[in-house]
Design an enzyme around this catalytic site. Structure first.
Site, mmCIF file in Angstrom:
data_model
loop_
_atom_site.group_PDB
_atom_site.id
_atom_site.type_symbol
_atom_site.label_atom_id
_atom_site.label_comp_id
_atom_site.label_asym_id
_atom_site.label_seq_id
_atom_site.Cartn_x
_atom_site.Cartn_y
_atom_site.Cartn_z
ATOM 1 N N ARG A 6 0.805 -1.219 0.000
ATOM 2 C CA ARG A 6 0.000 0.000 0.000
ATOM 3 C C ARG A 6 0.842 1.275 0.000
ATOM 4 O O ARG A 6 0.552 2.226 -0.736
ATOM 5 C CB ARG A 6 -0.896 -0.010 1.245
ATOM 6 C CG ARG A 6 -1.906 1.118 1.303
ATOM 7 C CD ARG A 6 -2.585 1.192 2.684
ATOM 8 N NE ARG A 6 -3.107 -0.097 3.119
ATOM 9 C CZ ARG A 6 -4.308 -0.564 2.809
ATOM 10 N NH1 ARG A 6 -5.129 0.155 2.084
ATOM 11 N NH2 ARG A 6 -4.698 -1.758 3.236
ATOM 12 N N CYS A 61 -25.899 -4.120 -8.321
ATOM 13 C CA CYS A 61 -27.146 -4.406 -7.620
ATOM 14 C C CYS A 61 -26.878 -4.930 -6.219
ATOM 15 O O CYS A 61 -27.130 -6.104 -5.915
ATOM 16 C CB CYS A 61 -27.964 -5.401 -8.430
ATOM 17 S SG CYS A 61 -28.235 -4.806 -10.101
HETATM 18 C C1 LIG Z 1 -0.553 -7.848 2.004
HETATM 19 C C2 LIG Z 1 0.782 -8.227 2.480
HETATM 20 C C3 LIG Z 1 1.821 -7.296 2.457
HETATM 21 C C4 LIG Z 1 1.636 -5.844 2.056
HETATM 22 O O1 LIG Z 1 0.845 -5.156 2.959
HETATM 23 P P1 LIG Z 1 0.625 -3.570 2.794
HETATM 24 O O2 LIG Z 1 -0.240 -3.209 3.915
HETATM 25 O O3 LIG Z 1 -0.032 -3.377 1.464
HETATM 26 O O4 LIG Z 1 1.965 -2.937 2.845
HETATM 27 C C5 LIG Z 1 3.072 -7.712 2.862
HETATM 28 N N1 LIG Z 1 3.301 -8.996 3.250
HETATM 29 C C6 LIG Z 1 2.322 -9.911 3.276
HETATM 30 C C7 LIG Z 1 2.630 -11.297 3.712
HETATM 31 C C8 LIG Z 1 1.033 -9.570 2.893
HETATM 32 O O5 LIG Z 1 0.059 -10.482 2.936
#
Ligand SMILES: *Cc1c(COP(=O)(O)O)cnc(C)c1O
Length: 415
Positions: free
Chosen positions: A277, A345
């Protein structure tokens, strides 16, 4: 989102009028800023310049090939959670030696493929998975590099759906069991213990959960060391939050410094992060067109052409995303407190509630912070083709995924 600005009431992304992009590529339309994405990855990378490290972009946040390619060229590693992501990232030009493989349900075929391409590490999420990897590696006559994903049992203080580090979550191996599982792993013939891994949740805005989990991981690291089990890397996962509304997340450099500070006495240990993210969320926007406005009693709806099928975060997590007009009217439109809703919907098909906007039919809106968990979670529900995706940078804009066709909706189906 610094690269968005208004000039004479019109919204620009970098130097491109958003309206012109929408006209050329249609709506709904995802737009991403390539320069921003690269810069965010570089921030992680540079903060660790003084020691061995690898920043593995968590590709589930946004797995478009153009994004993966752009990061691969910078030397990025990648965190994957399925064979589909593995094939995708290899296709985009990633170095297999920089790929770590997370996920609770790795199948036999997935493990075989990952061993054959020679990934950096399996982030093992259960004891059963460890024995499956050992068996497959033995069969293939390979040594499988592994770390255990430890569930440090800390509260990430984020939304329960995106919190993963508590004992009751399905992810990882419990802290209490971790030591014994490492001891067992050390006895396996085709397993090489490389690291310790954790990932406690997503959209974390505070430092303390990261530090709490780092402390627990380091305690385990030391305990293992006394036992002659030498850990080469520690993977602190992803999870750093971003600003969607008024959150004040940590700066990347502050998070990374605080963590690497904890490991000053272990300069030989490689540090990994798996950010998703915080690399892409605020690189992206979703542009959508108002199909209708509808005023009934005290309810004001802006019904737009993007829905929960294109962007599910508001419906799934009750996430708040900023929604801004692409053209600010000089305004003869009456402002209302609108519910911005999609075509799907389902009553949960809401993109934003109570947004004060002066808009009319055919206006364009931009949903901000849509670069992460936007397109990658999109579906064809209600048989809507998924949107086009466009990349912008200081030099150009280009299509990086064409809008799906109606034909593609029934690809592979037979009557
Ligand atoms: C989703 C995930 C991430 C990334 O998480 P963010 O919050 O998008 O930074 C990193 N490691 C694992 C194992 C994940 O499942």
């Amino acid at each position: 989102m610094d690269f968005l600005n208004y000039r004479s009431g019109k919204l620009y992304a970098l130097d491109y009028p958003v309206e012109a992009l929408a006209e050329q590529y249609g709506t709904p339309l995802y737009i991403y800023n390539e320069d921003y994405i690269k810069n965010r990855w570089i921030k992680y990378d540079q903060a660790l310049n003084n020691r061995k490290h690898l920043i593995c972009y968590a590709i589930k946040a946004n797995s478009n090939l153009a994004i993966l390619h752009s990061l691969a060229k910078l030397g990025a590693g990648f965190d994957i959670v399925s064979q589909g992501e593995l094939e995708r990232v290899l296709h985009a030009g990633a170095d297999p030696k920089k790929i770590v493989f997370s996920g609770v349900a790795k199948s036999v075929t997935e493990i075989e493929r990952a061993l054959n391409v020679g990934i950096k590490c399996f982030n093992v999420e259960s004891e059963a998975e460890l024995y499956r990897i050992q068996a497959i590696a033995k069969q293939l006559n390979k040594i499988a590099p592994i770390s255990l994903r430890i569930n440090p049992d800390v509260d990430a203080k984020t939304h329960p759906y995106i919190s993963t580090g508590l004992r009751e979550n399905k992810f990882g191996i419990s802290y209490q069991l971790a030591y014994d599982v490492y001891r067992a792993a050390a006895e396996l013939s085709h397993i090489s213990i490389e690291g310790i891994d954790c990932h406690i949740g997503s959209q974390l805005t505070e430092l303390s959960p990261f530090l709490d989990s780092a402390d627990r991981i380091i305690a385990l690291f030391e305990q293992l060391k006394l036992d002659g089990i030498h850990i080469k890397h520690i993977d602190f996962g992803g999870g750093l939050g971003v600003c969607y509304k008024n959150e004040q997340p940590l700066e990347i450099v502050d998070l990374v410094n605080a963590i690497s500070e904890k490991l000053v006495n272990y300069p030989e240990v490689e540090i990994l992060f798996e950010p998703g993210r915080s690399i892409v969320a605020n690189a992206g926007l979703l542009v959508t067109k108002v199909e209708y406005t509808k005023h009934q009693d005290d309810n004001h709806f802006a019904i737009v052409d993007a829905g929960m099928n294109d962007l599910i975060r508001p419906a799934l997590y009750n996430a708040w995303m900023n929604i801004i007009p692409v053209n600010k009217h000089e305004s003869n439109e009456t402002p209302y407190s609108y519910n911005i809703v999609g075509p799907i919907c389902e009553s949960s098909d809401v993109l934003g509630k109570n947004r004060q906007l002066a808009i009319k039919q055919d206006d364009l809106l931009a949903i901000c912070g849509a670069g992460a968990y936007g397109f990658s979670m999109a579906s064809n529900y209600n048989s809507h083709p998924r949107p086009a995706e466009v990349m912008i940078n200081s030099l150009e804009h280009r299509l990086i995924r064409k809008r799906e066709t109606f034909q593609s909706l029934w690809d592979g189906e037979t009557i």
